[in-house]
Design a protein around this motif. Structure first.
Motif, mmCIF file in Angstrom:
data_model
loop_
_atom_site.group_PDB
_atom_site.id
_atom_site.type_symbol
_atom_site.label_atom_id
_atom_site.label_comp_id
_atom_site.label_asym_id
_atom_site.label_seq_id
_atom_site.Cartn_x
_atom_site.Cartn_y
_atom_site.Cartn_z
ATOM 1 N N PHE A 355 0.826 -1.206 0.000
ATOM 2 C CA PHE A 355 0.000 0.000 0.000
ATOM 3 C C PHE A 355 0.865 1.262 0.000
ATOM 4 O O PHE A 355 0.619 2.196 -0.755
ATOM 5 C CB PHE A 355 -0.925 -0.009 1.218
ATOM 6 N N GLY A 356 1.896 1.281 0.832
ATOM 7 C CA GLY A 356 2.759 2.453 0.904
ATOM 8 C C GLY A 356 3.765 2.543 -0.227
ATOM 9 O O GLY A 356 4.136 3.634 -0.659
ATOM 10 N N LEU A 357 4.197 1.392 -0.744
ATOM 11 C CA LEU A 357 5.231 1.386 -1.781
ATOM 12 C C LEU A 357 4.741 1.945 -3.111
ATOM 13 O O LEU A 357 5.549 2.317 -3.963
ATOM 14 C CB LEU A 357 5.764 -0.039 -1.980
ATOM 15 N N MET A 358 3.430 2.028 -3.294
ATOM 16 C CA MET A 358 2.897 2.611 -4.528
ATOM 17 C C MET A 358 3.222 4.099 -4.645
ATOM 18 O O MET A 358 3.095 4.693 -5.718
ATOM 19 C CB MET A 358 1.377 2.409 -4.600
ATOM 20 N N ASN A 359 3.660 4.713 -3.537
ATOM 21 C CA ASN A 359 4.069 6.116 -3.578
ATOM 22 C C ASN A 359 5.242 6.351 -4.518
ATOM 23 O O ASN A 359 5.517 7.494 -4.895
ATOM 24 C CB ASN A 359 4.460 6.589 -2.172
ATOM 25 N N LEU A 360 5.940 5.284 -4.870
ATOM 26 C CA LEU A 360 7.085 5.409 -5.763
ATOM 27 C C LEU A 360 6.706 6.103 -7.065
ATOM 28 O O LEU A 360 7.486 6.863 -7.630
ATOM 29 C CB LEU A 360 7.663 4.017 -6.054
ATOM 30 N N PHE A 361 5.473 5.872 -7.537
ATOM 31 C CA PHE A 361 5.072 6.465 -8.813
ATOM 32 C C PHE A 361 3.641 6.999 -8.828
ATOM 33 O O PHE A 361 3.307 7.864 -9.640
ATOM 34 C CB PHE A 361 5.200 5.417 -9.933
ATOM 35 N N ALA A 362 2.770 6.498 -7.931
ATOM 36 C CA ALA A 362 1.334 6.765 -8.062
ATOM 37 C C ALA A 362 0.971 8.227 -7.832
ATOM 38 O O ALA A 362 0.098 8.766 -8.514
ATOM 39 C CB ALA A 362 0.548 5.871 -7.103
ATOM 40 N N ARG A 363 1.616 8.888 -6.876
ATOM 41 C CA ARG A 363 1.294 10.295 -6.620
ATOM 42 C C ARG A 363 1.638 11.149 -7.838
ATOM 43 O O ARG A 363 0.866 12.021 -8.236
ATOM 44 C CB ARG A 363 2.039 10.790 -5.385
ATOM 45 N N ALA A 364 2.796 10.879 -8.419
ATOM 46 C CA ALA A 364 3.190 11.601 -9.630
ATOM 47 C C ALA A 364 2.263 11.263 -10.791
ATOM 48 O O ALA A 364 2.015 12.098 -11.663
ATOM 49 C CB ALA A 364 4.632 11.258 -9.988
ATOM 50 N N LEU A 365 1.733 10.035 -10.800
ATOM 51 C CA LEU A 365 0.809 9.622 -11.855
ATOM 52 C C LEU A 365 -0.448 10.486 -11.848
ATOM 53 O O LEU A 365 -0.953 10.886 -12.903
ATOM 54 C CB LEU A 365 0.433 8.151 -11.662
ATOM 55 N N GLY A 366 -0.953 10.788 -10.645
ATOM 56 C CA GLY A 366 -2.118 11.657 -10.540
ATOM 57 C C GLY A 366 -1.838 13.044 -11.076
ATOM 58 O O GLY A 366 -2.659 13.629 -11.798
ATOM 59 N N GLY A 367 -0.665 13.581 -10.747
ATOM 60 C CA GLY A 367 -0.291 14.893 -11.269
ATOM 61 C C GLY A 367 -0.144 14.887 -12.778
ATOM 62 O O GLY A 367 -0.547 15.838 -13.460
ATOM 63 N N SER A 368 0.412 13.804 -13.319
ATOM 64 C CA SER A 368 0.587 13.699 -14.774
ATOM 65 C C SER A 368 -0.756 13.623 -15.492
ATOM 66 O O SER A 368 -0.944 14.226 -16.551
ATOM 67 C CB SER A 368 1.423 12.457 -15.109
#
Length: 512
Positions: A355-368
């Motif tokens: 759950f926490g490791l998705m921060n590697l890319f997911a937050r930036a994915l929302g911005g993109s």
């Protein structure tokens, strides 16, 4: 040795272009050159360490419950305490960063938070755990100097990217700790310690690392482009603007006079309502992330049981065989219902780490996604991206609550996490447009909404943990879906989602 020297020389090689205030106009991810990229990597690493230690107790909770004979409610209340401390710190730490600089405040937080973490092995009961996690919650305040630091170092064109990266990669600590702490625990057990001694030794490791980092950054990094905080250049700002948590820098007062007429006419009522909605919605994504980090491994242990296994019977028979006859003791032992779980402490933590490791890319994915829709649909595109991510999060939370097998739970949990982190990214893609003179202030309010949401969700968990833990995720999902519809009432720069349909009607009329 010569290869290592050449490698280090490359890391320090390129000169970074600066603006008139000395802030970096370039972003070189693979450089550690002082002051800019050194500060970037220092802030993200310190925030990562803080997050790792902040949730460092959580993966070991099953063992702690077993030793101290804690109830589910004791553990749930300790989760609330760990989050509650961060809300007050957000109010205090921002002005302290303005006064003393981010480097000293980050160091102080790491050193202060490492003390209760190292002393965790001294607790004797549920009250001790609650008080302990309240003080460990000091580490959650590291988000403020982390964002402050990059806001001071990078100018408005790239500060959003810098803040998003340090925030997302720092949050990775929330997933990493579910891998790191069980590994340390097992290593100590392998060395010969029993499980009750092993967890007490394991918690000292992240505390020691935080302590070392807290001292080291005082000598290896800089507060601002000019070096020490006392030498910083103070740009002209409006009274309420700070460089604390903004996704972009606040505009200087002379620029605020040039706002277009449409923006100046935006009513204060719309601004207040928009900020309130974004606070609520950040509580529905970041708040959900923090709350889930504090309960997920326990939920997995409670949810997936061996078929036909009766918790109370197993516990009572085990204790009677050991000579325990007191009814109160047997009742206390029966609270710990991990004997019937398909998973153990280590496997539950491993799954929870996803759950926490998705921060590697997911937050930036929302911005993109928000940026992509903005190019074609302008501001309504950002609003649509935000609503879609929140709605997807809500749907996946409901689906996850209904999963009855571990493989399906892992799959839905991973997808759900991507939507949660993406929603955080889309939230802060809207913040700079709400009121450009007050970006820092508004971003701080929205961020506080996330922590407030986490406390609310943890409080609901306390009420449901002994009844039906799955219902908690179902309630979260319903709340998030309902909250996503509030996006229809967000008005930024006199634009709402409805303007997209109005523009299409206008285009059709022009074609006719």
């Amino acid at each position: 040795m010569s290869y290592f020297c050449r490698f280090m020389k490359k890391l320090h090689a390129k000169e970074i272009k600066k603006d008139k205030n000395g802030k970096a106009k370039q972003f070189q991810l693979f450089s550690i050159r002082r002051p800019y990229m050194r500060a970037f990597h220092t802030s993200r690493f310190c925030f990562f360490l803080a997050f790792t230690s902040w949730f460092g107790i959580q993966p070991l909770i099953p063992t702690i419950m077993k030793e101290l004979k804690l109830s589910k409610t004791d553990v749930a209340n300790s989760g609330i305490a760990s989050v509650a401390a961060t809300i007050g710190l957000r109010i205090i730490v921002g002005p302290l960063c303005d006064r003393f600089g981010p480097r000293k405040i980050m160091s102080a937080l790491l050193l202060t938070g490492s003390i209760p973490m190292a002393l965790a092995g001294l607790i004797k009961n549920g009250t001790g755990l609650i008080v302990l996690r309240l003080f460990i919650g000091v580490l959650g305040g590291a988000f403020v100097p982390c964002q402050f630091w990059t806001s001071i170092m990078f100018n408005s064109k790239i500060v959003g990217t810098a803040n998003a990266l340090v925030g997302g990669w720092g949050n990775l600590g929330g997933g990493f700790t579910f891998l790191f702490m069980p590994a340390i625990f097992q290593l100590v057990k392998f060395a010969g310690a029993d499980e009750f001694l092993a967890w007490k030794i394991a918690v000292i490791i992240p505390a020691l690392i935080c302590c070392i980092a807290g001292v080291t950054i005082l000598f290896t990094s800089d507060d601002c482009p000019q070096g020490p905080w006392r030498k910083r250049i103070l740009p002209e700002r409006t009274n309420l603007d700070t460089a604390v948590i903004g996704e972009e820098e606040s505009l200087q007062s002379e620029k605020s006079k040039n706002y277009d007429f449409e923006y100046r006419r935006q009513s204060n009522a719309w601004t207040v309502s928009t900020v309130f909605i974004l606070c609520v919605q950040y509580g529905l994504c970041f708040g959900v992330e923090i709350a889930t980090n504090t309960v997920l491994n326990l939920y997995l242990l409670y949810k997936f049981k061996i078929e036909g296994c009766n918790v109370t019977e197993v516990e009572v028979s085990n204790e009677v065989s050991k000579g325990v006859s007191n009814a109160t003791q047997i009742n206390t032992f029966s609270r710990n219902d991990f004997h019937c779980s398909v998973l153990n402490q280590n496997t539950a933590s491993l799954i929870a780490s996803l759950f926490g490791l998705m921060n590697l890319f997911a937050r930036a994915l929302g911005g993109s996604l928000s940026d992509a829709l903005f190019k074609t649909l302008k501001l309504p595109g950002r609003l649509i991206a935000h609503q879609l991510c929140l709605a997807g999060e809500g749907v996946m939370l409901i689906i996850f609550s209904q999963m009855t097998s571990i493989p399906s739970a892992i799959a839905t949990l991973t997808i759900c996490s991507v939507f949660v982190q993406a929603s955080e990214g889309t939230t802060f893609s809207l913040v700079p447009y709400v009121k450009k003179q007050r970006v820092g202030v508004i971003a701080g309010l929205v961020g506080a909404g996330g922590n407030t949401g986490a406390i609310i969700w943890n409080t609901i968990w306390v009420q449901l943990v002994d009844i039906n833990p799955s219902m908690w995720f179902w309630i979260l999902g319903v709340c998030v879906i309902c909250g996503s519809t509030l996006t229809l009432f967000i008005r930024i720069e006199n634009t709402t989602t409805w303007h997209l349909f109005k523009n299409k009607k206008k285009e059709k009329r022009e074609l006719k």
